[in-house]
Structures are given as C-alpha cells and as structure tokens.
Design an enzyme around this catalytic site. Structure first.
Site, PDB file in Angstrom:
ATOM      1  N   SER A  55       0.826  -1.119   0.058  1.00 23.07           N
ATOM      2  CA  SER A  55      -0.046   0.008   0.163  1.00 23.07           C
ATOM      3  C   SER A  55       0.889   1.293   0.036  1.00 23.07           C
ATOM      4  O   SER A  55       2.022   1.196   0.084  1.00 23.07           O
ATOM      5  CB  SER A  55      -0.784   0.051   1.129  1.00 23.07           C
ATOM      6  OG  SER A  55      -1.806   1.203   1.200  1.00 23.07           O
ATOM      7  N   ARG A 300      -0.453  -3.699  -6.970  1.00 20.66           N
ATOM      8  CA  ARG A 300      -1.688  -4.250  -6.334  1.00 20.66           C
ATOM      9  C   ARG A 300      -2.891  -3.551  -6.891  1.00 20.66           C
ATOM     10  O   ARG A 300      -3.029  -2.138  -7.041  1.00 20.66           O
ATOM     11  CB  ARG A 300      -1.757  -4.067  -4.902  1.00 20.66           C
ATOM     12  CG  ARG A 300      -2.927  -4.830  -4.210  1.00 20.66           C
ATOM     13  CD  ARG A 300      -2.648  -6.203  -4.218  1.00 20.66           C
ATOM     14  NE  ARG A 300      -3.505  -7.187  -3.422  1.00 20.66           N
ATOM     15  CZ  ARG A 300      -4.635  -7.543  -3.923  1.00 20.66           C
ATOM     16  NH1 ARG A 300      -5.057  -7.412  -4.903  1.00 20.66           N
ATOM     17  NH2 ARG A 300      -5.468  -8.294  -2.915  1.00 20.66           N
ATOM     18  N   THR A 336      -6.921   1.403   4.971  1.00 17.79           N
ATOM     19  CA  THR A 336      -6.573   0.673   6.196  1.00 17.79           C
ATOM     20  C   THR A 336      -7.396   0.896   7.475  1.00 17.79           C
ATOM     21  O   THR A 336      -7.775   0.146   8.114  1.00 17.79           O
ATOM     22  CB  THR A 336      -4.989   1.140   6.558  1.00 17.79           C
ATOM     23  OG1 THR A 336      -4.204   0.857   5.432  1.00 17.79           O
ATOM     24  CG2 THR A 336      -4.550   0.235   7.517  1.00 17.79           C
ATOM     25  N   CYS A 489      -0.698  -5.868 -17.383  1.00 16.04           N
ATOM     26  CA  CYS A 489      -0.128  -6.669 -16.486  1.00 16.04           C
ATOM     27  C   CYS A 489       1.184  -5.757 -16.049  1.00 16.04           C
ATOM     28  O   CYS A 489       2.305  -5.581 -16.806  1.00 16.04           O
ATOM     29  CB  CYS A 489       0.279  -7.899 -17.104  1.00 16.04           C
ATOM     30  SG  CYS A 489       1.385  -8.785 -15.820  1.00 16.04           S
ATOM     31  N   CYS A 513       4.128 -13.470 -11.773  1.00 19.37           N
ATOM     32  CA  CYS A 513       2.861 -12.892 -11.168  1.00 19.37           C
ATOM     33  C   CYS A 513       2.997 -12.388  -9.852  1.00 19.37           C
ATOM     34  O   CYS A 513       3.624 -13.346  -8.869  1.00 19.37           O
ATOM     35  CB  CYS A 513       1.772 -13.891 -11.220  1.00 19.37           C
ATOM     36  SG  CYS A 513       0.150 -13.217 -10.451  1.00 19.37           S
ATOM     37  N   CYS A 516      -1.344  -8.968  -8.440  1.00 21.27           N
ATOM     38  CA  CYS A 516      -2.144  -7.657  -8.294  1.00 21.27           C
ATOM     39  C   CYS A 516      -3.630  -7.852  -8.670  1.00 21.27           C
ATOM     40  O   CYS A 516      -4.293  -7.142  -8.300  1.00 21.27           O
ATOM     41  CB  CYS A 516      -1.672  -6.720  -9.401  1.00 21.27           C
ATOM     42  SG  CYS A 516      -1.493  -7.055 -10.955  1.00 21.27           S
ATOM     43  N   CYS A 519      -5.473  -8.444 -14.064  1.00 23.40           N
ATOM     44  CA  CYS A 519      -5.957  -9.448 -15.301  1.00 23.40           C
ATOM     45  C   CYS A 519      -7.363  -9.894 -14.995  1.00 23.40           C
ATOM     46  O   CYS A 519      -8.234  -9.790 -15.973  1.00 23.40           O
ATOM     47  CB  CYS A 519      -4.981 -10.494 -15.741  1.00 23.40           C
ATOM     48  SG  CYS A 519      -4.668 -11.547 -14.284  1.00 23.40           S
TER      49      CYS A 519
END
Length: 545
Positions: A55, A300, A336, A489, A513, A516, A519
C-alpha cells in the site's frame, strides 16, 4: 503415486479468518479481546505475514487507537508522522502548478508507514493473544454444506504442470469453523466466488478498480524531507483517464513512490507501468531520485467503487470485511483505517453471536457497520470518484469541490459506478502509445522490477491464471484489442509470441505474477480467472514496502 481424491485432514475452530492483512488480523485480535476462549485461526497465502501486503501508505490511526487505546502508533517500525502535505497538478512533461490540498487529503495526525510492517506488528499482537496464524497456507476452496459456508480448504501442494501429483505431493487441509471471515483484500479469489454463489452483488453497483504500482527508494540525505507527502494528478495521463501519484518521505532517507491508474481507461495500448515510469521523469519529481537507489517494487489492484459498490456483507456462515468488501476511501487515498474498523465491527457481531444462539448468518454485522463512522465516511465521498468517470478530469475536479465545500457530502443524488472490463475501445479506434525506453537509473523495464519484488513460484505447478476459453486470447483479445493484457499486467506475465510470423499465440509466464489481480479485473470478456497458486508463492515484499 499419491491419490488426488484422498480424504483431507481437518481442523476445527470457532472462527477462521482468511487473510493476514490489516482487516484479518484486526478481526482476530478484537475477537480474542472480546472473548479469549474463542479458538481463532488466520490463514495467509504469503510466505509470512506481510509478504503480500502493499500500500501507499499513510495510516489514519483512528481505528488502531480504538483497537489499542494505550499504544502509540509511532512505535510501529518506520512509522513517521506526516509533517507536510503537497498537492500538485502536472500540466505536461515540464510544467506543474501547486494546488490547495483537498480537505480529505490533509494528513495532520497521520503516519507514513510500511503497511507490511504494520501487519507484521499486528500479527505479533494477535499471537500474544492466542490467535493461531498459518502463513504459506493458500485458501483455495470454499467448503459449503447445506447452503452454509463451513470453512475453507487449503490448496494441494506438489501437483505438476500436467495435473498429476509429484513425489512432493501433499493433500490440502480442511479448516472448519462456526464462522469464516473473508479478509482476502481487493478482488480475493474466494470472495469473488462468494459474491456469485450467494448473490451478494445483486443490489449494488459493480465494483470499479485502480491498479497501484509502487517502488521503494533510498535517497540522498539532501533530497530527503522527513514526513513530506506529495500527491499529483495530471500528466502523463490524459484527461479522460483517472489516476494520480503519491510520494512519501519516511523512516531515514526512504521514499515510497507510486502511481495509480483507474482500470476504466479506454485505450488498450495504455500501459500503467509505463505511465508510472514516465511520471518519474517530470522535473517536479525526478530531482528527488538523483543519486538514489531503487530497493523494491510491487503492484496491487485497489477498490475504487466506495459506498455504492459495497456488496451484501453477510451470508450463511461468514462475513466479508475490509478490501474484500471494498471499504477503501478513494478521495482520502486510504483504506487501512476503514478496513480495520469494519473488522472490529464484524468481530463484535460475531462475539455477540457466540454469546447468543449462534445464528446461521451474522446480520448484525451489516447493521453495526451502518451505525459506524465507516458508513458515514464512505457515504460522504460517494460521488467524487464516479464523477471523474462521468465528466473527466476537469469536470471531476469541479464536482469534487462542489461535493466537498457546497454539499458537504449531502448532495441529493448518487452517481453510479460501472464495470471496468467493458470500457476498452477496439485497437482500431485508438492510437498506439510510444513509450520511451528505460534508462536503468530512473526508469526501468518490468522484468528487472519484478526481480525486486522477490517473486517466486514453484515452477512445476499448474498455472494459477486460467483462461476460461483459450481461443478468446487470439480471436478476441488479439484480433480486436491487440492483447491489452500484455500492457496492463505490471509483471510481464502475458506475452504474445509468433505475431511476426502471422501465428500469434499467448504465452503466460505465471512465475512472474505479483498477485495484483489486474488481469482478473480488466480482461474485456472476463476470460482470465485468477486462482491461488501453491501457498507461499508470489511476491515477498520486505519491511519498508
């Protein structure tokens, strides 16, 4: 050879929490605070608590202080009080103007943190209270009996690419509980199944998303301004594409820099990763990184739908909390505190259920959330993000000002959200974007970036990125959109080979990968289904990210 159909071993708990992020760990902690006798278990697909946590992050400590009234948030490793806020409009690749910081983005009393370190700290508090935490266990399957969720099963380990068990095969385990709390974060794979199976999205808008891409740098002391936060909008994105940046100075000479692109963009040639690299070259940004060293990289997806995209939060046997439900406050660029508060409210409702007749569905959670400050906070800003989709950058800014200063969140209307995957235009309707080559000092390619994420997957396992109809990869994605998955991506997972010979094929490099989920969200026909790989696979973000 081991049998794929052999019975699983089972463990029983009072409450099972899926996901050791801020929401999941907060729920576990609050449950043990309320009822120390409850058997509470947390499973986490990352190799350790915090390995998959990414984050910005600026922490509004409101929920943390409610959870631990006697704890100083500044004691969390690397937590740095915000000292100064800046907000800038990047007009083009050379010009910028300083703008007043919107009220929602005032950070007085907040802390710049590594969210990974926050959850590592929360994990320690949970274990001290008696919570059982199992990292490296990927929740792969819902256990539903008689229309009720009774837990999850972890994925089998040691299945080869051919689908057959190898010598290392181990059957997954059933984790059963009276109530299961899903805290998988944005676009969780089991949460997505729950929404379909229990029709949790019937009475809300579609969720809309952004992709956030982040780097961590160690900068020269003379470039470091401890506690400074800088946010930007504008260049390099065009006015019809939602997005912006963050740049946070924290710890000692550490700078977190990130870029968010709304996944409702229309040009299939757009690459969020490349837009991020371009952004760093702006004269208002680049000087920070002179002589600096890039330490880590990650990406992310984030929820951007807010209030009107919240699904039904309860179902027989379980609840959705945090970003699995979509509680992020987009104008604040913070989720958060709301995630943690939703977890505390859910824990209170579950504890009351155990003290009572243990109903099949803990509907009191939804009622309690509506009575909490999370609900009013999200309702107040509900029109800000969808207005950017409706009116573009400039109309969105005007609306944000009206909503904030004139209507104060009480406008007599609510704008609608939309699904992101149906917003791509055909490639024939758009212009390709010519991105500059990386210089290896300030701008980089995707593969060298993925290396810094410490991503690792067991190579001999079935790909966790599933094409529901493999033929569509060419007949739709390539023929109509020129394979946008090769650009959206951020980890180079998707690659078209054979195009020069007139025989294009999609190659999936699943080992790259970073989890995140972009896709799974942006594919134009929803043909890509992201499922969990073997437990402990994926990125391993260090402390500081």
């Amino acid at each position: 050879m081991s049998d794929l159909n052999q019975p699983r071993e089972a463990m029983e708990f009072d409450v099972l929490v899926v996901g050791a992020g801020p929401a999941g760990l907060t729920a576990a902690i609050k449950l043990k605070q309320l009822n120390p006798e409850l058997a509470v278990c947390v499973v986490e697909k990352g190799s350790e608590v915090g390995a998959h946590t990414l984050s910005g992050a600026v922490l509004e400590p409101r929920a943390l202080k409610e959870l631990f009234p006697d704890v100083d948030p500044g004691l969390i490793p690397l937590a740095t009080p915000v000292a100064e806020d800046k907000f800038i409009f990047l007009l083009d690749d050379a010009k910028s103007i300083a703008m007043p910081t919107p009220p929602q983005m005032h950070n007085e009393g907040n802390y710049i943190v590594s969210l990974g370190n926050v959850v590592r700290w929360l994990g320690q508090q949970a274990e001290e209270l008696g919570v059982e935490i199992y990292p490296g266990f990927a929740a792969a399957e819902l256990l539903v009996e008689g229309g009720r969720v009774v837990g999850v099963a972890t994925g089998d380990v040691g299945i080869g690419k051919d689908g057959e068990p190898t010598d290392n095969y181990q059957r997954g385990m059933e984790l059963r509980a009276t109530y299961t709390v899903f805290a998988e974060g944005c676009r969780g794979s089991l949460s997505k199944q729950l929404m379909g199976q229990f029709k949790l999205r019937e009475n809300c808008d579609p969720q809309t998303y952004g992709i956030g891409i982040k780097e961590l740098w160690e900068v020269k002391p003379e470039k470091f301004r401890k506690g400074l936060t800088v946010h930007s909008i504008g260049w390099p994105l065009k006015s019809d594409t939602y997005g912006g940046s963050f740049l946070y100075h924290f710890g000692e000479n550490m700078v977190a820099v990130g870029f968010v692109v709304g996944l409702d963009y229309s040009n299939p040639y757009l690459s969020p990763f490349q837009e991020f690299q371009r952004y760093k070259t702006h004269p208002a940004i680049a000087p920070t990184f002179e002589g600096a060293k890039r330490i880590s990289y990650g990406a992310r997806a984030i929820n951007e739908g807010g209030f009107q995209s919240l699904p039904k939060l309860t179902f027989p046997g379980g609840v959705l909390i945090g970003c699995a439900a979509g509680t992020l406050n987009v104008p604040k660029i913070k989720g958060t505190h709301t995630a943690m508060k939703s977890a505390m409210v859910a824990a209170e409702a579950i504890a009351e259920a155990f003290a009572g007749d243990k109903p099949d569905e803990v509907t009191a959670y939804a009622t309690k959330l509506q009575e909490s400050w999370v609900w009013s906070e999200l309702h107040q800003v509900r029109n800000i993000r969808p207005a950017f989709a409706k009116f573009g950058l400039y109309g969105g800014l005007i609306n944000a000002a009206l909503e904030t200063y004139l209507f104060k969140g009480k406008a007599p209307w609510t704008f609608k959200n939309h699904a992101d995957h149906d917003h791509l235009k055909k490639a024939s309707e758009c212009q390709p974007i010519d991105y500059p080559k990386p210089d290896g000092k300030l701008t980089f390619d995707r593969l060298s970036s993925v290396f810094l994420s410490n991503t690792n997957h067991e190579e001999n396992q079935p790909a966790h990125l599933k094409l529901l109809d493999p033929a569509k990869a060419i007949s739709v994605n390539w023929d109509l959109y020129r394979s946008p998955e090769t650009r959206y991506c951020p980890a180079g997972v998707y690659e078209i080979v054979g195009a020069d010979e007139g025989k294009p094929q999609l190659q999936i490099n699943a080992q790259n990968c970073v989890h995140c989920k972009t896709c799974d969200i942006k594919d134009p026909t929803q043909n890509i289904n992201w499922v969990v790989p073997e437990g402990a696979g994926g990125p391993n973000y260090p402390g500081g990210m």
